[in-house]
Design an enzyme around this catalytic site. Structure first.
Site, PDB file in Angstrom:
ATOM      1  N   LYS A 174       4.122  11.947  -2.995  1.00 14.34           N
ATOM      2  CA  LYS A 174       5.045  11.119  -2.199  1.00 14.34           C
ATOM      3  C   LYS A 174       5.948  11.655  -1.769  1.00 14.34           C
ATOM      4  O   LYS A 174       6.457  12.468  -2.073  1.00 14.34           O
ATOM      5  CB  LYS A 174       5.755  10.496  -3.530  1.00 14.34           C
ATOM      6  CG  LYS A 174       6.422   9.165  -3.322  1.00 14.34           C
ATOM      7  CD  LYS A 174       6.580   8.756  -4.540  1.00 14.34           C
ATOM      8  CE  LYS A 174       8.110   7.874  -4.195  1.00 14.34           C
ATOM      9  NZ  LYS A 174       9.125   7.102  -6.163  1.00 14.34           N
ATOM     10  N   GLY A 186       2.788   3.713   1.600  1.00 11.01           N
ATOM     11  CA  GLY A 186       2.792   3.729   2.979  1.00 11.01           C
ATOM     12  C   GLY A 186       3.421   5.598   2.719  1.00 11.01           C
ATOM     13  O   GLY A 186       3.791   5.435   4.066  1.00 11.01           O
ATOM     14  N   ARG A 187       3.626   5.906   1.755  1.00  7.25           N
ATOM     15  CA  ARG A 187       3.940   7.085   2.383  1.00  7.25           C
ATOM     16  C   ARG A 187       3.466   7.679   1.568  1.00  7.25           C
ATOM     17  O   ARG A 187       4.334   9.342   0.250  1.00  7.25           O
ATOM     18  CB  ARG A 187       5.529   7.307   1.565  1.00  7.25           C
ATOM     19  CG  ARG A 187       6.284   6.833   0.403  1.00  7.25           C
ATOM     20  CD  ARG A 187       7.818   7.229   0.462  1.00  7.25           C
ATOM     21  NE  ARG A 187       8.597   5.866   0.189  1.00  7.25           N
ATOM     22  CZ  ARG A 187       9.406   6.540  -0.680  1.00  7.25           C
ATOM     23  NH1 ARG A 187      10.641   7.103  -0.089  1.00  7.25           N
ATOM     24  NH2 ARG A 187      10.208   5.048  -1.613  1.00  7.25           N
ATOM     25  N   ARG A 240      -2.114  -1.385 -10.122  1.00  9.04           N
ATOM     26  CA  ARG A 240      -0.865  -2.544 -10.231  1.00  9.04           C
ATOM     27  C   ARG A 240      -1.048  -3.298 -10.319  1.00  9.04           C
ATOM     28  O   ARG A 240      -2.211  -3.924  -9.919  1.00  9.04           O
ATOM     29  CB  ARG A 240       0.566  -1.444  -8.982  1.00  9.04           C
ATOM     30  CG  ARG A 240       1.144   0.160  -9.009  1.00  9.04           C
ATOM     31  CD  ARG A 240       1.068  -0.459  -7.593  1.00  9.04           C
ATOM     32  NE  ARG A 240       0.704   1.594  -7.366  1.00  9.04           N
ATOM     33  CZ  ARG A 240       2.344   2.173  -6.282  1.00  9.04           C
ATOM     34  NH1 ARG A 240       2.773   1.895  -7.134  1.00  9.04           N
ATOM     35  NH2 ARG A 240       2.203   3.578  -6.276  1.00  9.04           N
ATOM     36  N   ASP A 280       9.013   5.992   7.576  1.00 13.36           N
ATOM     37  CA  ASP A 280       8.245   7.184   8.338  1.00 13.36           C
ATOM     38  C   ASP A 280       7.653   7.650   7.206  1.00 13.36           C
ATOM     39  O   ASP A 280       6.953   9.358   7.478  1.00 13.36           O
ATOM     40  CB  ASP A 280       9.800   7.959   8.246  1.00 13.36           C
ATOM     41  CG  ASP A 280      10.929   7.769   7.057  1.00 13.36           C
ATOM     42  OD1 ASP A 280      10.438   7.449   6.340  1.00 13.36           O
ATOM     43  OD2 ASP A 280      12.005   9.412   7.151  1.00 13.36           O
ATOM     44  N   GLY A 281       6.942   7.503   5.652  1.00 14.82           N
ATOM     45  CA  GLY A 281       6.756   8.269   5.269  1.00 14.82           C
ATOM     46  C   GLY A 281       6.699   9.440   4.649  1.00 14.82           C
ATOM     47  O   GLY A 281       6.426  10.204   4.072  1.00 14.82           O
ATOM     48  N   GLY A 318       1.012  -1.493  -0.115  1.00 13.57           N
ATOM     49  CA  GLY A 318       0.393   0.395   0.101  1.00 13.57           C
ATOM     50  C   GLY A 318       1.036   1.294  -0.008  1.00 13.57           C
ATOM     51  O   GLY A 318       2.122   1.059   0.127  1.00 13.57           O
ATOM     52  N   ASP A 321       8.096   4.127 -11.033  1.00 15.96           N
ATOM     53  CA  ASP A 321       8.774   4.262  -9.430  1.00 15.96           C
ATOM     54  C   ASP A 321      10.021   3.500  -9.636  1.00 15.96           C
ATOM     55  O   ASP A 321      11.042   2.760 -10.719  1.00 15.96           O
ATOM     56  CB  ASP A 321       8.102   2.758  -8.411  1.00 15.96           C
ATOM     57  CG  ASP A 321       8.558   3.160  -7.307  1.00 15.96           C
ATOM     58  OD1 ASP A 321       9.300   3.985  -6.152  1.00 15.96           O
ATOM     59  OD2 ASP A 321       7.977   2.277  -6.969  1.00 15.96           O
ATOM     60  N   ASP A 377       4.323  -4.974  -6.962  1.00 18.39           N
ATOM     61  CA  ASP A 377       3.833  -3.455  -7.278  1.00 18.39           C
ATOM     62  C   ASP A 377       4.205  -2.080  -7.739  1.00 18.39           C
ATOM     63  O   ASP A 377       3.596  -1.077  -7.700  1.00 18.39           O
ATOM     64  CB  ASP A 377       3.946  -2.904  -5.299  1.00 18.39           C
ATOM     65  CG  ASP A 377       5.491  -3.437  -5.166  1.00 18.39           C
ATOM     66  OD1 ASP A 377       5.774  -4.305  -5.439  1.00 18.39           O
ATOM     67  OD2 ASP A 377       6.021  -2.426  -4.887  1.00 18.39           O
TER      68      ASP A 377
END
Ligand code: AMP
Ligand code: MG
Length: 512
Positions: A128, A107-108, A198, A140-141, A105, A277, A267
């Site tokens: 992002k 996460g940041r 994705r 830590d995001g 998911g 990415d 992903d």
């Protein structure tokens, strides 16, 4: 679709309360709750605009003046939620280096919403590095300024090179350090994608045994990316075929440019067929099919030459995720499985066709003859044996096509120049089969063989100047060169030549 910068409204305590409106047309947010977690970005203490992509803002119909105001910058930093935005973190799973993780998911990242661009296409606007979400696990995001700038540089370069990709709308420094191997400046990237679906999004529902979730997601993907599939007799097979076709072409484009993605986890394989990415990615210099840049890829899983195999593996995971729907569509387990296999078999055929067609263009061949594939493979073998720079070899080959003397520039790129000479003879024999003037051929070749690519040492130097000296000039200068990748201009040698040994960057870090 405009951003309206609304006039100030007085709040109760008399201070002004600015609202910032973006004309979002959100569709993901209408999907069932199990597709995401509603979560707003975490405010950044002192946002500073590093880069705003004016051209992209225009294409999206966004008001770039508004985005550059303090309120606009706060929106891009995640410190302010624009009206119309319904921020959420998307749920997805994924295989990372072959190991399945049921829940990854965003996460940041926060999807702020979707806008309809001037081209009529729906785009996700995502932050992002915008703080923790329910998917952050131990993270830590956040993202480092260097990683965000790297994604900006490389994704925008890919876009100009004609490769389907997510785009970068803005870079905003947060004014807050993030702790990696050291304390590093943090930043938020505004990423634009035709969607963030994705392969891992499908896997998420498969892992839960949620066939209705898979169906809802498949229908959403069809509507958004493969509308023609809605009219096909077998719509889910058509969806699978569509993703496979786009991804086969995409990886061929990467290979033709010498691009190494570096982290082709499921992903990071998009349903839209865009490159997504930009972590440890890099462009190859000396040609070596075994090249790996990622510091964590010890097995060479995502090496240059393994990319089509890695992608086929990922697409097999997609076919698996769609299998319940394919079985339904075909009426039996065996027929559903056969349908998935038939779709996957097309991958290799389509990849090779795209690669071969692209190679013919790079070599200046306009017609197709038996032996062309071998001719290209022969050149690549010689380049590998002689550590010839990938980009420059093809670029200078354009000069060789224009004029026999141009071959001098190519042969010096080979450790043993005679290795090129022998191939040149074969190439010139092949060129004689076509009626096209040398000038015309060279001009065509110069439109597909770039002179400027984001060479890793230049990227690293730009990031270093920015993070260590707050000097953004090298970043801007590099972006300028990359904006015109096919136009050789005098005084730009620094951007077209390979790294000197002392400049060479061997690894790119996931240090994101
Ligand atoms: P990536 O390697 O960027 O594709 O990320 C893989 C997964 O790790 C995704 O679920 C990300 O959201 C998550 N992730 C990566 N970095 C961080 C971070 N600093 N904080 C929280 N989650 C992260
Ligand atoms: Mg990712």
């Amino acid at each position: 679709m405009r951003i309206k910068h609304n006039s100030s409204m007085a709040s109760k305590d008399g201070s002004t309360l600015e609202t910032f409106h973006i004309h979002f047309e959100n569709s993901y947010s209408r999907l069932p709750e199990k597709f995401y977690a509603r979560v707003a970005p975490t405010p950044a203490p002192s946002p500073q605009l590093i880069k705003l992509n004016l051209q992209l803002a225009k294409e999206l119909g966004l008001d770039s003046d508004g985005l550059a105001t303090p309120e606009g910058i706060e929106v891009l930093a995640g410190s302010r939620v624009a009206t119309g935005s319904e921020p959420l973190a998307m749920a997805y799973a994924g295989h990372q280096f072959g190991y399945f993780v049921r829940q990854l998911g965003d996460g940041r990242a926060n999807l702020l919403g979707e806008v309809i661009g001037r081209d009529g296409v729906r785009y996700d606007i995502q932050l992002k590095g915008s703080g923790r979400t329910p998917f952050s696990r131990n993270g830590d995001g956040r993202a480092t300024l260097a990683a965000v700038m790297r994604e900006y540089i490389v994704s925008e370069a890919m876009s100009v090179l004609g490769v389907p990709t997510t785009r970068a709308l803005a870079v905003v420094a947060t004014g807050q350090p993030v702790f990696r191997e050291a304390a590093l400046p943090g930043a938020v990237l505004t990423r634009v994608a035709t969607s963030h679906l994705r392969v891992g999004t499908f896997q998420y529902f498969l892992a839960k045994g949620d066939v209705e979730g898979i169906r809802t997601l498949a229908e959403y993907a069809i509507a958004r990316h493969y509308p023609e599939a809605a009219f096909a007799p077998r719509r889910y097979r058509a969806l699978l075929d569509g993703v496979i076709a786009r991804q086969a072409k995409l990886v061929a484009q990467w290979m033709l440019l010498g691009f190494i993605h570096g982290v082709m986890n499921t992903d990071n394989t998009s349903i839209s067929g865009e490159t997504i990415d930009y972590g440890p990615c890099a462009f190859m210099e000396a040609y070596d099919p075994k090249t790996v840049f990622s510091s964590i890829d010890h097995q060479g899983r995502y090496s240059y030459s393994n990319q089509p195999h890695a992608l086929h593996w990922n697409l097999t995971r997609l076919a698996e995720s769609l299998l319940p729907l394919l079985v339904e569509e075909e009426g039996s387990d065996e027929a559903g499985l056969a349908s998935a296999h038939a779709a996957l078999e097309q991958f290799g055929v389509q990849f090779e066709a795209a690669r071969d067609a692209g190679m013919r263009e790079k070599l200046g061949l306009t017609a197709e003859y038996v032996g062309d594939t071998e001719l290209a493979a022969d050149l690549l073998n010689r380049m590998a044996e002689n550590r010839a720079d990938y980009t420059l070899t093809f670029r200078r080959l354009c000069d060789a096509a224009a004029d026999v003397n141009g071959a001098r520039g190519v042969r010096v790129l080979f450790a043993e120049p005679a290795a090129f000479d022998a191939w040149e003879v074969l190439w010139r024999q092949r060129l004689m089969k076509e009626q096209i003037s040398p000038e015309e051929r060279a001009a065509r070749m110069r439109r597909v063989n770039p002179v400027f690519i984001p060479r890793n040492h230049l990227v690293e130097a730009a990031l270093q100047a920015a993070t260590e000296q707050q000097d953004f000039q090298p970043f801007e200068a590099l972006l300028d060169a990359l904006a015109h990748p096919y136009n050789d201009s005098p005084g730009m040698d620094r951007y077209s030549t390979p790294a000197r040994p002392e400049e060479y960057v061997h690894q790119t870090f996931c240090g994101t």
